[in-house]
Design a protein around this motif. Structure first.
Motif, short mmCIF file in Angstrom:
data_model
loop_
_atom_site.label_atom_id
_atom_site.label_comp_id
_atom_site.label_asym_id
_atom_site.label_seq_id
_atom_site.Cartn_x
_atom_site.Cartn_y
_atom_site.Cartn_z
N PHE A 40 0.85 -1.18 -0.11
CA PHE A 40 -0.10 0.33 -0.20
C PHE A 40 0.68 1.07 0.21
N PHE A 65 -1.96 10.30 5.36
CA PHE A 65 -3.09 10.81 5.36
C PHE A 65 -3.47 10.08 6.50
N ARG A 66 -5.25 10.34 6.39
CA ARG A 66 -5.76 10.90 7.42
C ARG A 66 -7.72 10.06 6.72
N THR A 67 -8.66 9.07 8.02
CA THR A 67 -9.05 8.61 7.28
C THR A 67 -10.35 8.94 8.61
N ASN A 68 -11.46 8.58 8.18
CA ASN A 68 -12.40 9.26 9.38
C ASN A 68 -12.52 8.35 11.03
N SER A 69 -11.41 7.45 10.64
CA SER A 69 -11.51 6.72 12.13
C SER A 69 -9.38 6.41 12.39
N TYR A 70 -8.81 6.75 11.11
CA TYR A 70 -7.35 7.56 12.06
C TYR A 70 -6.86 8.11 11.04
N LEU B 40 -5.93 2.34 -3.34
CA LEU B 40 -5.54 2.68 -2.31
C LEU B 40 -6.72 3.31 -1.13
N ILE B 43 -8.02 0.40 -0.08
CA ILE B 43 -7.33 -0.40 1.01
C ILE B 43 -6.38 0.20 2.13
N SER B 44 -7.18 1.56 2.30
CA SER B 44 -6.44 1.93 3.67
C SER B 44 -7.92 2.24 4.33
N SER B 45 -8.33 1.68 4.16
CA SER B 45 -10.38 1.59 4.78
C SER B 45 -10.15 -0.09 5.60
N GLN B 46 -9.61 -0.80 4.85
CA GLN B 46 -9.36 -2.05 5.41
C GLN B 46 -7.88 -1.94 6.67
N LEU B 47 -6.83 -1.71 6.30
CA LEU B 47 -5.86 -1.21 7.22
C LEU B 47 -6.32 -0.60 8.45
N SER B 48 -7.67 0.02 8.79
CA SER B 48 -7.70 0.51 10.02
C SER B 48 -7.02 -0.40 10.97
N SER B 58 -13.66 1.60 8.54
CA SER B 58 -13.24 2.97 8.26
C SER B 58 -13.54 3.45 7.14
N SER B 59 -14.11 5.23 6.49
CA SER B 59 -13.95 5.59 5.57
C SER B 59 -12.54 5.06 4.68
N GLY B 60 -11.71 5.63 3.86
CA GLY B 60 -10.54 5.17 2.73
C GLY B 60 -10.12 6.61 3.29
N ILE B 61 -9.62 7.23 2.54
CA ILE B 61 -8.89 8.37 2.60
C ILE B 61 -9.51 9.80 2.03
#
Lengths: 144, 139
Positions: A40, A65-70, B40, B43-48, B58-61
């Motif tokens: 990734f 980068f930021r998402t809504n939870s981390y 991306l 995957i960013s949502s899966q890696l939370s 989680s949402s994505g980027i």
């Protein structure tokens, strides 16, 4: 604010160190997750380089980068060792923390350890101990 | 602030719209980059390491920061993603992406000749989006 986990990758792309704090989604297969994370990051680096509005600039570093939870923070050393830390989305940019981990802990207790072979998983007691101190003392670590 | 480009990706990951801002790449590579972003995002949502605050995944980027630009992304509930590449200090682009969504519903989805999931070729949408982007220059 809090910190969730830390990945360190060698220049060959192997995860040489992993640690987690306050993580809530337990990973079913940590090994796979570490590989997915590396792939990734590689893809993100590629994407960032290509999407840059100034492609003529040699290097476009990816910061976070930021998402809504981390929030995921990324730091790569000149020797291609990659440090990744995930935190709460409200945390400030933690690259400084990653830089201090590299400078004060990783170099001191891993690189300078005569028994450590480059690219191998890190199993240095002192490193783990100092890393814990460093992360737990950081302002972003405190639980909400 | 400067918005360099705006992309709209359908739920399958295909780029259906690309607003070519100043200084963006010349070739058709943007089709590929848009699809890479789609991957991306997933995957960013899966890696939370933690579940979403509202429960579920989680949402994505939503925001990506680099040395030379910032990327803001907004996913609408139907799976269509809108993302914008801006200068590294830009702020409040989330609100502008929502305005892009409003333009998308008004000029694209309400257009009887538009086939859903297909590339967007609606002149009115181009004009309105250009106007919106120009209006942010002075912010």
């Amino acid at each position: 604010m809090t910190i969730f986990n830390l990945f360190i990758y060698s220049r060959q792309g192997n995860c040489i160190y992993y640690e987690e704090w306050n993580r809530k989604n337990v990973s079913s297969n940590l090994d796979e997750e570490q590989k997915l994370m590396y792939g990734f990051l590689w893809q993100i680096k590629n994407f960032v380089q290509k999407s840059s509005p100034n492609p003529e600039l040699e290097k476009t570093g990816f910061h976070f980068f930021r998402t809504n939870s981390y929030k995921l923070h990324f730091f790569e050393t000149a020797t291609n060792i990659k440090f990744v830390i995930t935190s709460d989305p409200d945390a400030p940019d933690l690259r400084d923390l990653l830089k201090t981990i590299y400078k004060n802990t990783f170099v001191e207790y891993v690189i300078k350890n005569p028994l450590y072979t480059m690219g191998e998983p890190v199993r240095c007691e002192l490193f783990v101990e100092k890393l814990q101190l460093e992360v737990r003392a950081h302002t972003s670590y405190k639980q909400k | 602030m400067i918005i360099y480009s705006v992309y709209i990706i359908n739920k399958a990951g295909g780029v259906i719209y690309h607003q070519k801002g100043e200084k963006s790449g010349k070739s058709n590579d943007y089709l590929r980059y848009g699809s890479i972003f789609h991957g991306l995002y997933t995957i960013s949502s899966q890696l939370s390491p933690v579940p979403s605050p509202s429960g579920g995944n989680s949402s994505g980027i939503q925001l990506l920061q680099t040395d030379t630009f910032r990327l803001f992304a907004y996913q609408i509930p139907t799976g269509v993603k809108i993302y914008a590449i801006t200068e590294p200090t830009a702020n409040g682009i989330d609100a502008i992406l929502k305005q892009v969504y409003v333009l998308y519903t008004d000029f694209v989805l309400k257009n009887p000749f538009y086939i859903i999931e297909q590339p967007i070729r609606c002149e009115q949408f181009d004009i309105a989006l250009e106007k919106l982007i120009n209006s942010t220059l002075s912010l």
